[in-house]
Motif scaffolding. Structure first.
Motif: not given
Ligand code: MN
Ligand code: SPV
Length: 632
Positions: A234, A253, A275, A279, A294
């Protein structure tokens, strides 16, 4: 003496002979200068330069064990790592974008003055590595030798962080050399700072993540949690979003996966979810294949969109993984291999347990709070769960049997559909298709709302707007980011179809209206829709499935009967909630400087459609009321 030579000369006494040789092969002056600068500032006892050979990887993993940042577990190759009790998620409050002007990016994105923050960071990093070893390693975002590839340099004093990156990222030393002087690598400097006896960061109250856009460098200090420390994850995304915006591509993302349609047809999808909103479990569903879970780079080529996974591994949430719902992940997590678990319960024999796992709940063990027992409370009197809700596992993708063959393709995979999904208990239907690119970007992607989760520090369950699920990672003004997305859809021969999904819809009794596996049906429906193989119902918010198509898919995919009552409950259009959402989202965009005008126009149209339907059918409208389109 040239700057490059001077830097190498300074580094020489701190390097092994091979370390020196490895660095001298890099002609890119800025890279050598960067390494020298932070060796000088952080003052480690030794510097290990990795180029990603088997020997290097082995050394770094062994260091993590010998230094105690990881402990071996019962299954061969598995290790455990704990982050400090107060270091269990991304620290939004202390993550800041360094800027030289008075830019306001909007929606609470934190910025700070570049000069004072760089000075503060230098002060924090000064001599911080003391008696410890510094690791210098080279990675590549995206497949090597491709237009997507961005070389990266990571500096860290944490053997856990470097071991994690070795699992998660493609090695990039050769790519850096191949790109030579034209390489513009992303650079990361991390120190976990002083450690407490259990080898976790001690000074988390001084935790900082500073993103220097100008120098394309991210600094992170006094933290170990992966989302705050693993540069290419990130932290690099903040640099990537900026670069993508300047160059006309997107850094999202997003998961990437193939959904397998009829007659051997494979259709690639990307999917953005905040988050802890499904996902990874979407990318991992039974029957489909995964490219990534991700972060994706998306580029346009020959009128289509192509995407790559910038990673080669998964830093996945472990809570709730069990053999029934997640057989593929369960299997990998139980076979020998290089896997780091973090913040789960470790039993005395080196076994593991996490909330929601199969089997009896152990009564003793160690977790991120130290010794753990059922009913244990922390200093504030809060009960400590058996594993942290944001506990994770870190494993290479090639351990999974469902990896997509296009995973490492330098061209990327051609995208047919894009989905956006958030944690929404009361507004959106489980799956819907937008009326087109602009409608999809504005009313689904840019309007994505989600309830906060344990992936970030702070209160959970608070609804917030999270455009494209990228809010935490934006390093450009939100208006520009939405505009970039709108622009990206222009001039495409076949723009991907944009969908909204919602796995978290609840009924009046507060219970979820869908089962965990229903997403498998939504995926198949979306795949059919990309090719116009099934019809749809036209509602004010988008196109939704016909009951008979879902009934057939539930039977074919899940071997279950799907009742028309379930369909009505899940797919009725909730007008008051949709109108309230439009109002909230419009207000948030109105507070921005210079929001894209499409926002207002598309919201006006959506509101009008909702009000018209309301005047005809009332507040909660059964899908049977709306017109059907059997086939286009
Ligand atoms: Mn993520
Ligand atoms: C997320 O929180 O979105 C993750 C894990 O993928 S982290 O590394 O914390 O970002």
């Amino acid at each position: 003496m040239a700057a490059w030579e001077k830097s190498l000369d300074f580094l020489k006494p701190r390097l092994s002979i091979s370390g020196y040789d490895r660095l001298s092969r890099i002609s890119n002056t800025s890279v050598i200068g960067f390494i020298a600068e932070y060796v000088k500032l952080c003052d480690p006892a030794r510097v290990y330069v990795s180029v990603g050979t088997e020997e290097d990887l082995d050394y770094m993993k062994k260091s993590a064990i010998s230094e105690g940042e990881e402990t071996p577990l019962a299954i061969v190759g598995h290790t455990n790592h704990f982050d400090s009790y107060d270091d269990q998620g991304r620290d939004r409050e202390h993550t800041k974008i360094l800027i030289s002007d008075n830019a306001d990016f909007g929606m609470g994105i934190r910025v700070c003055g570049r000069e004072p923050c760089l000075a503060e960071m230098r002060e924090l990093l000064k001599n911080i590595m003391g008696k410890r070893e510094m690791f210098v390693a080279f990675y590549c975002l995206g497949p090597l030798n491709s237009e997507f590839a961005i070389p990266c340099v990571q500096i860290t004093d944490s053997s856990y962080v470097i071991h994690s990156e070795n699992i998660l990222y493609r090695q990039g030393y050769e790519e850096l050399i191949r790109q030579g002087d034209r390489a513009q690598p992303f650079k990361f400097v991390h120190s976990e700072g002083e450690l407490s006896r259990n080898m976790t960061s001690k000074n988390v109250e001084n935790r900082k993540v500073y993103i220097d856009l100008e120098g394309e460098t991210v600094f992170s200090v006094n933290t170990q949690y992966g989302g705050n420390t693993i540069g290419l994850k990130k932290l690099g995304m903040r640099l990537g979003i900026r670069r993508a915006s300047n160059e006309g591509w997107l850094n999202e993302h997003m998961l990437i996966m193939a959904v397998h349609g009829p007659d051997g047809r494979w259709t690639y999808f990307t999917g953005a979810f905040p988050s802890m909103c499904g996902k990874t479990s979407t990318a991992m569903v039974e029957g489909e294949t995964i490219v990534g879970d991700d972060i994706a780079f998306l580029r346009k080529r020959s009128g289509s969109i192509y995407a790559v996974n910038i990673e080669k591994g998964i830093f996945g949430i472990i809570q709730g993984i069990n053999s029934k719902d997640d057989p593929t992940q369960w299997e990998v997590l139980h076979k020998p291999g290089d896997i780091i678990f973090s913040n789960v319960l470790v039993t005395p024999g080196g076994g593991l347990y996490w909330s929601g796992a199969d089997g009896p709940v152990p009564q003793v063990g160690r977790n991120y709070s130290g010794e753990w027992w059922p009913g244990k409370r922390d200093k504030s009197g809060i009960e400590v769960p058996i594993s942290h809700p944001n506990a994770r596992f870190n494993v290479a993708l090639d351990c999974f049997r469902n990896v997509d063959p296009g995973f490492d393709s330098p061209e990327g995979v051609r995208i047919g559909g894009i989905m956006y999904g958030g944690r929404d208990s009361d507004t959106s239907v489980p799956v819907q298709e937008s009326f087109g690119w602009v409608h999809g970007i504005v009313t689904i992607g840019a309007s994505l709302e989600s309830e906060t989760t344990a992936a970030t520090l702070g209160a959970e369950g608070i609804r917030e707007l999270n455009p494209m699920s990228n809010l935490d990672f934006l390093s450009i003004p939100i208006s520009s980011y939405v505009r970039d997305n709108l622009e990206f859809g222009k001039g495409l021969k076949e723009p991907p179809t944009i969908f909204g999904v919602n796995y978290f819809l609840r009924g009046r009794d507060g219970k979820f209206l869908n089962g965990k596996n229903d997403k498998r049906v939504w995926l198949k429906w979306m795949e059919l829709r990309v090719h116009g193989d099934v019809g749809f119902v036209v509602t004010p918010t988008g196109r939704i499935p016909l009951y008979q198509d879902l009934k057939a898919l539930f039977r074919g995919v899940l071997f279950s009967e799907y009742s028309s009552d379930s369909y009505s409950a899940q797919f009725r259009i909730r007008v008051p909630e949709n109108l309230a959402k439009l109002e909230r989202v419009e207000k948030a965009y109105s507070a921005l400087r210079d929001p894209p005008s499409e926002i207002y126009e598309l919201f006006r149209q959506q509101r009008e459609r909702l009000l018209r339907a309301k005047s005809e059918f009332g507040d909660y409208i059964d899908p049977g009321r709306f017109p059907l389109v059997e086939r286009e």
